[in-house]
Each structure stands twice: as C-alpha cells, then as structure tokens.
Enzyme design. Sequence first.
Site, PDB file in Angstrom:
ATOM      1  N   ASP A  15     -17.879   7.694  -9.743  1.00  0.00           N
ATOM      2  CA  ASP A  15     -18.378   7.981 -11.081  1.00  0.00           C
ATOM      3  C   ASP A  15     -17.720   9.247 -11.632  1.00  0.00           C
ATOM      4  OD1 ASP A  15     -20.678   6.039 -11.521  1.00  0.00           O
ATOM      5  OD2 ASP A  15     -21.252   6.892  -9.602  1.00  0.00           O
ATOM      6  N   HIS A  51     -22.953   4.928 -12.478  1.00  0.00           N
ATOM      7  CA  HIS A  51     -23.638   5.946 -13.288  1.00  0.00           C
ATOM      8  C   HIS A  51     -22.985   6.095 -14.663  1.00  0.00           C
ATOM      9  CE1 HIS A  51     -26.450   7.497 -10.254  1.00  0.00           C
ATOM     10  NE2 HIS A  51     -25.486   7.273  -9.379  1.00  0.00           N
ATOM     11  N   HIS A 133     -15.590  -0.348  -7.877  1.00  0.00           N
ATOM     12  CA  HIS A 133     -16.739   0.546  -7.691  1.00  0.00           C
ATOM     13  C   HIS A 133     -17.922  -0.321  -7.318  1.00  0.00           C
ATOM     14  CE1 HIS A 133     -18.872   4.419  -8.482  1.00  0.00           C
ATOM     15  NE2 HIS A 133     -19.897   3.588  -8.607  1.00  0.00           N
ATOM     16  N   HIS A 166     -17.952   4.709  -5.188  1.00  0.00           N
ATOM     17  CA  HIS A 166     -19.357   4.344  -5.066  1.00  0.00           C
ATOM     18  C   HIS A 166     -19.978   4.841  -3.766  1.00  0.00           C
ATOM     19  CE1 HIS A 166     -23.080   2.537  -6.084  1.00  0.00           C
ATOM     20  NE2 HIS A 166     -22.992   1.496  -5.271  1.00  0.00           N
ATOM     21  N   HIS A 168     -20.305   7.137  -0.590  1.00  0.00           N
ATOM     22  CA  HIS A 168     -19.862   8.501  -0.285  1.00  0.00           C
ATOM     23  C   HIS A 168     -19.515   8.670   1.187  1.00  0.00           C
ATOM     24  CE1 HIS A 168     -21.913  10.482  -4.037  1.00  0.00           C
ATOM     25  NE2 HIS A 168     -21.248   9.369  -4.330  1.00  0.00           N
TER      26      HIS A 168
END
Length: 213
Positions: A15, A51, A133, A166, A168
Amino acid sequence: DCIARKVDFILFAGDLFNTSLPSLDVLKIVTEKLKQLKDIGIPIYVIAGSHDFSPSGQTMIDVLEKAGLLINVCKGSVNENKELELRFTVDSKTGVKITGMLGRKGQLDQTYYDNLHRESLEREEGHKIFMFHTTVSELLPQDLSFIESLPISFFPKNFDYYAGGHIHHPMKVAYGRGVATYTGALFPGNFAEFEKFGKGGYYVVERNDSTGS
C-alpha cells in the site's frame, strides 16, 4: 538507496497509503519524494493496495498519476466475454513490459483473477513483470498458512518477475520462468514486525541480458 544505485525504475505493489484519503501531512511527504524521483528521471510504477483502494474506484494514486508523479500499471478493459484484459505499460528506457492487479480487502480481488484473460498476457513477448497485492498460498510463511489465500496458479504464466505487496513477510518462490516475491513492509508496521525482522525490506533486481533472466 534507489537514487544512489541509479536504478532504471521502481516498483511499488501497495500500500502506498494506509487509507484511500490520506492526511495532508502524509501526502506532502510522499509527494515530495515522488517529485524527487521524477526530477532525476526514475519512474515509479505502482498498483493500488487493499488500503489504497476505494469503493468509488478513485484513489489518491489517480491524483498523483494525473500530476505525472507515478504510473498506475493496473489498466485494462472488459471484453465481450466479460473477461478482464489487462494492458501493458512499457518502460521507455528498458523496454520492460509491466502490468498488474490491484488489491482489495478480504480477498475480494480474487474475483478479478477468476475473470482474468490470461492468454493475451502469456502470449506477449519480451521481458515482463506482473505486480500483485493479494495473499498467495505458496508465499505464506508457516505461521500465516491458516489465512485465506489464492494459489499462485491464478497468476498469468511466462513472466520474468512477479512483484508482490500485502503480506509483511519477505518470501520468494520460483514460478514458471521467473520468481514471485514479497519484500515485506518497506518499514515495520508495528513493534511485533520490528522485533521479528529488525528492519523493513525491498529487493534490488538486476537483469542479466546475456541470459535473458
């Protein structure tokens, strides 16, 4: 680091912001950095993350693209068979062809992959990059294997690199003739991530023209 290395271009798979309507303070910081890249001739190619996405279809990414500060590579149309046909964005310096799929919360982006016309993407010749993503089963670490995901086979084949956002957690797996990756968050998103990884992540990718890889 990208400026110091004089990279050809930057990929950002979302994001970019934590919301589709970021605060002015955050927007000023991001705009300043994007302008710095533009002034020295390093294009940045992006897709909207979960997001960044807005139900209206309009995000701050559209505004930044209109200002010439980045390029959204998630572009396409719906054909007569109601399939989504993505178009390629060609990097003018390297000739690399880039496309990608935006992200949505709750794996709602899976509908896009269900209706994706893959054949046209797979037939395209040249050096190709696909940006995504979404949550991919084969790229999940064991402690996240329980969350909803889609198999990597949903991606079009015959690409050299699959740049993901997307999740982490840095991961990479071979897929087809290329490799699919999560770099992890650029900066740790919370104290747990900082304790686990100690830092953020990104990849600097080099192309070997002698082998085509």
